[in-house]
Design a protein around this motif. Sequence first.
Motif, PDB file in Angstrom:
ATOM      1  N   ALA A 556       0.698  -1.179  -0.247  1.00 39.81           N
ATOM      2  CA  ALA A 556      -0.108   0.017   0.000  1.00 39.81           C
ATOM      3  C   ALA A 556       0.826   1.278   0.116  1.00 39.81           C
ATOM      4  O   ALA A 556       0.479   2.304  -0.698  1.00 39.81           O
ATOM      5  CB  ALA A 556      -0.950  -0.043   1.142  1.00 39.81           C
ATOM      6  N   LEU A 557       1.833   1.369   0.683  1.00 35.25           N
ATOM      7  CA  LEU A 557       3.023   2.513   0.740  1.00 35.25           C
ATOM      8  C   LEU A 557       3.532   2.599  -0.768  1.00 35.25           C
ATOM      9  O   LEU A 557       3.837   3.552  -1.119  1.00 35.25           O
ATOM     10  CB  LEU A 557       4.131   2.078   1.868  1.00 35.25           C
ATOM     11  N   VAL A 558       3.799   1.502  -1.539  1.00 38.30           N
ATOM     12  CA  VAL A 558       4.274   1.500  -2.825  1.00 38.30           C
ATOM     13  C   VAL A 558       3.119   1.991  -3.797  1.00 38.30           C
ATOM     14  O   VAL A 558       3.592   3.177  -4.393  1.00 38.30           O
ATOM     15  CB  VAL A 558       4.612   0.092  -3.378  1.00 38.30           C
ATOM     16  N   THR A 559       2.073   1.550  -3.455  1.00 42.04           N
ATOM     17  CA  THR A 559       1.013   2.577  -4.332  1.00 42.04           C
ATOM     18  C   THR A 559       0.932   3.764  -4.067  1.00 42.04           C
ATOM     19  O   THR A 559       0.674   4.598  -5.035  1.00 42.04           O
ATOM     20  CB  THR A 559      -0.266   1.632  -4.070  1.00 42.04           C
ATOM     21  N   ASP A 560       0.856   4.272  -2.904  1.00 39.02           N
ATOM     22  CA  ASP A 560       0.799   5.541  -2.691  1.00 39.02           C
ATOM     23  C   ASP A 560       1.997   6.228  -2.952  1.00 39.02           C
ATOM     24  O   ASP A 560       1.794   7.604  -3.646  1.00 39.02           O
ATOM     25  CB  ASP A 560       0.696   5.669  -0.906  1.00 39.02           C
ATOM     26  N   ARG A 561       3.191   6.078  -3.149  1.00 37.26           N
ATOM     27  CA  ARG A 561       4.328   6.609  -3.722  1.00 37.26           C
ATOM     28  C   ARG A 561       4.481   6.504  -5.159  1.00 37.26           C
ATOM     29  O   ARG A 561       5.041   7.499  -5.703  1.00 37.26           O
ATOM     30  CB  ARG A 561       5.672   5.944  -3.145  1.00 37.26           C
ATOM     31  N   SER A 562       3.904   5.531  -5.712  1.00 39.42           N
ATOM     32  CA  SER A 562       3.735   5.587  -7.146  1.00 39.42           C
ATOM     33  C   SER A 562       2.883   6.577  -7.794  1.00 39.42           C
ATOM     34  O   SER A 562       2.734   6.879  -8.898  1.00 39.42           O
ATOM     35  CB  SER A 562       3.070   4.093  -7.535  1.00 39.42           C
TER      36      SER A 562
END
Length: 834
Positions: A556-562
Motif C-alpha cells: 500500500a505504501l508503494v501504491t501511495d508513492r507511485s
Amino acid sequence: MDPTNREPEDHPYGGPADDAARRRPPRDPLTPDFAHQPPQRARAVRLTAGEFLLTVNPVDGSEIEPCPPGEHPDAPVRRTAAERAARERDAAPPVPPGPPAPQPLLLERREERERLVRLLARGRSVRLTGPAGSGRTALLDAVAADCADLAPDGVVRLSGHRRTTADLLYGLFETVYASPGHRPDREELGTLLRGVGAVVVLDDLELGGSALDELLDATPECAFLFAATPDTAAPAADSGLEEVFLAGLGRDASVELLEHVVGRALTEEEANWAGDLWFESEGLPLRFVQAGALLRQLDGLRAAAEDLDGYDPDDAPFGPPVPPDVSLPSLGEGAAPAALLASRMSEAARETLRFAVALGGEVPHQAHLPALVGDTHADAALGELSLCGLLSPAGPRYRLAAGVLAQLEASGYDEDAAGYARNAAQHYAWWAGHPSVTPERAAAEADAVLASMNRLLAGDRAGAASTVVLLARSASPAFAAGMRWGHWEKALRTGQGAARTTGEVAEEAYFHHELGVLALLTGNLARARTELETSIGMRGALADKSGAVAGRRALALVTDRSGGPARARQTPFAEEAPAAGHAPVRTAALPGPPVVVPVFEEPPTLVSPRVAPAAGEAAAQPSGPRSARLGILRGARRNMVAIGAGALLAAVLGTVVTLGATSDSEEPAGRDVTTERTADPESTEDGLSADEPAGGTPVGETSSGPGSPAPSASGDATPSEAASPDPGATETAGTTPGAEDPSGGTSESPGSPKPTRTTPEPGEPADPDPGPDPDPEPTDEETPPETTEPTTPTDAPTDTPTAPENSSSASGPAGSAPASATAAPADSATTGTA
C-alpha cells in the motif's frame, strides 16, 4: 523455578533428584551454562531511512511506514577532529597478537610522495596506479600523515574492496557526520556531502568510468587519492584525475628492505640470492618482505638445531631441526613463498589459511578463530601470518596478500574447501543471529559471511543450499540494522536463490519481502511492487497471516508513492475482479490499519435499442436493452481489486439515463417510428424521438444558450448533424392503439397509412405526402413540437430495425449519451427486413 536446583519441598525425603544434585559439580558463575540457556528473543531494530521509519523484524519481515512527526531524527552533526581520530582507530584492523612486525620502510618513494601531497594541497584528485605488492598501502599511509591539516574535515580513510559508489558515499558520510540510527536518502546525502571538505584516501579502488565520475561529482569539495591496480577500469577521459604510476624498487633498495626485515646484514650468498629475486619479482616490495620471513625461519631452524641437540625433535618450535648449513630456498620458492612459509608455521595458522582459501581470500576475524579452528589459542595464528607478509589490511579486517591465494591453491590448500566454508557458514549463522552481537560487529564481518555463501553455492555438497538459507536468514537482518545495505542486498539475493533451490517457500517469501522493502527504501518502486506481490502470493498460499499483513502494508505504501489514482477508498476487504464464469473473490478482513485500495472508474457505455450501426462501422454487443456497460480496468497482476465505488456510480448513472429514455414524460408513444412510417428529417412533429434533445431543441437547430457548441468551421458534420437519421432508415416499434399524438392527433397502428405533415416549413409548399427525400439537408430552424400530455405505452418496444446497407445510425438525446456510446449490431438491424 530452575529445574536443576529443586527446592527441598519437591523431594522432602530425598530421592534421585537429590542424589543427582549432590553428584553434579558446582556451577561456575563466570561460565555460562550452554545446556540450559533461555530462548533468545528476536532482535528488532528501529531506524529512519529518509522519510521512512524502518523496523527490522527478523521473524515476519521488516516493516516500513512513513516516519511519524515525533520520530524524525535530528539533523546530522559534524564530528570533531578527536571524534574522527577515535573512529578511525576503531575502524582499523586489530593489531595481531604476538611480537610486533617490523615497520615497513618507504624506500625510493620520496618523489612520488611529494608530488601526491602537492597535488592534494591544490585540491586535485589523483589516482595512484601500481601492481599488487608494489607498496601502495604504505605510500598512502605516509601521504595521509602529511595531509592531516590540509582540509577542514581532515583525512578520511576508506576501503574500496568490493564496494560500490553508494557504499563509498555513505561511508564518507558516516565518517564526517554523527547521525546514529539515521540513513539519509540520496537527495539528502548529496546535499550533505556537497559541503564536506576532506582529503579522502581510498585504497583498493575497484571503480572506473561513470561510477567513478558519480563519486567525484557528489563530492566537489573533496580531494581524492585513489590506489588501484593496472587492471582496474580506467577513469573517464574528462574526469580530471591526475595519474601517478608506481614502479618496483631498485636492486640496492630491495636488498636494504630485505636486511631490514631479517634484522641483520646479509651474507654474500644471501645477497646474490636477493639479486636474483629482484630480477624475478621486478622489485616488488612484498616479495622481499616475504623473503625476509623465509630467512628468519631459517635462522630459527638453525638456532633450534643447536639448542635442541640431544632432545626430542618433536619439541622443536619450527618442526624437526635442520643442520646449520641448510641451503637457501630456490628462486621459485622465493618468488612464491606462501606454501613454504605455511609449512613452518603452527597447525592453527595452517587451519586459518585453509579457512581463508575456502572464503576466497577473506580471513575471519581473530575473535572467530578459536571457534573455527577448535583451539583456544588460535587467535595467535593471525600474528604469525601477518609477520610473514601473508596478510594485508582491508578495511576493518585482513585478507590474504596479493598472490597468496593462488599459491596456496596450487599447493593443495583448497582441498575440502566446501567443508571449511560450511563450517564457517554454520558458525556465522549462529553468531550473526545472537542477540549479543551488535549490528556494527556483524557488518564488519560481512565480507567473510558473503564469501562463505558464495563458496557453498558454487559447490555440489548435499545440504549446502540449506546452510546458505540459514545463514542469509540470520545475517541479513543484522546487515540491515547496521545500515550496510549493499551487503544486505547481496545476502538477500543469495538466500533467495538458495531457497528456490531447496524448495523452502516460506524462506523464499521472506527474502522477496525484504527485497521489496529495500527497493522501496532506495526508490525503485517497480521492483518493490514485483517483489512484494510475489511475497504476498507465496505467504497467502502458506496461510502466513502476519507475513501477508506486513507485505500488504508495504505494498500500500508503494501504491501511495507511485502516484496512484486521484480517488481512493479505505476498505477492510479486497475484492478481485472475477474471471469469466466465476464469482467475485473476497478476502477476509485483516487486522491493523485499513489498506488504501485504488479505485479506477470508467463512465458507462449506453446502447440505444433503436439505433442501427452505420455501414462499415464496428458495433459493440450490448449487455442488454437499456442497460449500462461498466468498463473494468485491469492490468497484469497490477489491479487485483474490484471497482466498488466506480461500479456503483456507473450503475446509478446508467439506470438514470435508461429510465429517462424510457419514461413516458420524455418519450411519448405517438412519436415512435413504425415499419409503416418513414422518418422525415424535415418533420418537426413525427421525427425520431432520439433526434430530439432533452431540452426541446430539435436536431440541427443551434441552441442560443451560452454553453451550446458552435458549428464546425471545417465543414465536418457537427454532433447534431452526425446524429441525423438517413431517410431510408426505418424502425419497428410497438405502439398503443389510439394513443394521442403530441400534435393533437392519434398514433397510427401498424396497418395505418403514412401520416402527413400538418405544419409545413416557412416558405415551403404544402405537400400532403412528400415521401422520403433522397438527399435530405439538415435544417437550422425547426418549429418546436407542441407539448401535450402523453399516454403511457402498454407494450414494450421491440428492437427490430430495418436498415439498408448505407443506413446511418441515430444517436441518443443530445447531451445525455456519453462519448463512448456504441451502436446496435449491424446484423441485428437487417433481421427485420421484409
